[in-house]
Design an enzyme around this catalytic site. Structure first.
Site, PDB file in Angstrom:
ATOM      1  CE  LYS A  38       5.329  -1.027   7.430  1.00  0.00           C
ATOM      2  NZ  LYS A  38       4.863   0.438   8.334  1.00  0.00           N
ATOM      3  CD  GLN A  45       5.211   1.638  12.103  1.00  0.00           C
ATOM      4  OE1 GLN A  45       5.421   1.431  10.835  1.00  0.00           O
ATOM      5  NE2 GLN A  45       4.181   0.810  12.650  1.00  0.00           N
ATOM      6  CG  ASP A  67       0.549   3.565   5.803  1.00  0.00           C
ATOM      7  OD1 ASP A  67       0.638   2.502   5.688  1.00  0.00           O
ATOM      8  OD2 ASP A  67       1.101   3.953   6.707  1.00  0.00           O
TER       9      ASP A  67
END
Length: 310
Positions: free
Chosen positions: A59, A103, A126
């Site tokens: 990422k 995460q 997200d």
């Protein structure tokens, strides 16, 4: 309509993702030149899970390649929930950070719902915050979970207008299944959400013009579950033993989806391969969300990034 015995067209998620990242990079540079704002993404990882660390590193690399600021906060697995919430509060207040991603999974002693709920919804790239889920449900602008957003973009690129098509979403998770259904409804599909307790699941799947498989069970969807000519989006990423007995005995694995690809490719009209289908779209859509969040932070409408391959 594709008939049995005809190979389905492969949906090139990798190629689409590369084009999307390129468009995001161009748009982000224009935002920086016009308004002095460089989109910034902060990724927080707690613990030493090897797969998570690889994913976070990827990422970061993709974010920097797109001309964005990339901050990674790596915390030990002994980090308390209070300390993690304190970091999120700092990132919420940081005007240079437009997207925050924590995460998953988190260590067992940390309440993931509380942590995700603490992220500013306007920085929730997200798309997991209940506010963004609500915005999606009622058709308001918001940040959409990256994987279903990527699936939606692939479908529109392949099929164009989705109006009137029957879509079956196999899986009802908050991360993929539910938001995927909402996105398909917004495209005027007739949507059925199926799950482990759905009666006669194979027959229901055979009624679908669009079948999205997101159950996390390797090769669950068989070829005879698929309507001839249907478009199949396989969200699954599962590791199973290698076909080579020697490699399998040594712990060797291969990656498969939730769809039995070799059976499905002879029935479907279009299908995403695993790997190389949906997977690359997740990070590309994360960058698109970060760019959109940066635009909205200064009251600027994001440029339309489109649903084209290039």
């Amino acid at each position: 309509m594709t008939a049995r015995g005809t190979q389905a067209s492969l949906i090139d998620g990798k190629g689409f993702a590369a084009g999307l990242v390129q468009r995001v990079a161009v748009a982000a540079e224009r935002l920086k030149q016009a308004h002095g704002v460089q989109p910034g993404l902060a990724v927080v990882i707690v613990g030493d899970d090897p797969a998570s660390r690889i994913y976070v590193r990827n990422k970061g690399e993709r974010t920097r390649e797109a001309g964005m600021r990339s901050d990674t906060h790596t915390l030990p697995d002994t980090t308390t929930q209070a300390a993690l919430l304190s970091l999120i509060a700092e990132l919420n207040a940081d005007a240079a950070i437009h997207g925050i991603l924590v995460q998953l999974p988190l260590p067992a002693h940390i309440d993931a719902s509380a942590v995700l709920g603490a992220i500013d919804p306007d920085k929730d790239v997200d798309g997991f915050h209940v506010v963004n889920a609500g915005r999606l449900a009622v058709g308001l602008p918001g940040l959409v979970p990256c994987t279903p957003l990527g699936c939606s973009l692939l479908l529109k690129a392949e099929l164009g207008d989705l109006s009137g098509l029957h879509a079956v979403v196999l899986g009802r998770s908050n991360i993929v299944g539910k938001p995927m259904a909402q996105l398909l409804l917004a495209e005027n599909c007739t949507v059925t959400i199926a799950h482990s307790r759905t009666a006669d699941l194979p027959a229901l799947c055979r009624s679908a013009d669009i079948l999205v498989a997101a159950v996390g069970r390797p090769e669950m969807v068989r070829g005879n579950w698929i309507k001839p000519g249907a478009t199949v989006i396989d969200v699954g990423i599962n590791r199973v033993p290698s076909r080579d007995p020697v490699k399998a005995a040594a712990g060797g694995t291969r990656v498969v989806g939730d769809v039995a690809f070799e059976e499905a490719v002879a029935i479907a009209g279009r299908i995403t391969p695993v790997p190389g289908g949906v997977g690359p779209m997740t990070i590309a859509c994360l960058l698109a969300n970060t760019y959109a969040a940066a635009c909205r932070s200064i009251g600027v409408a994001p440029e339309p990034l489109g649903s084209r391959i290039n």
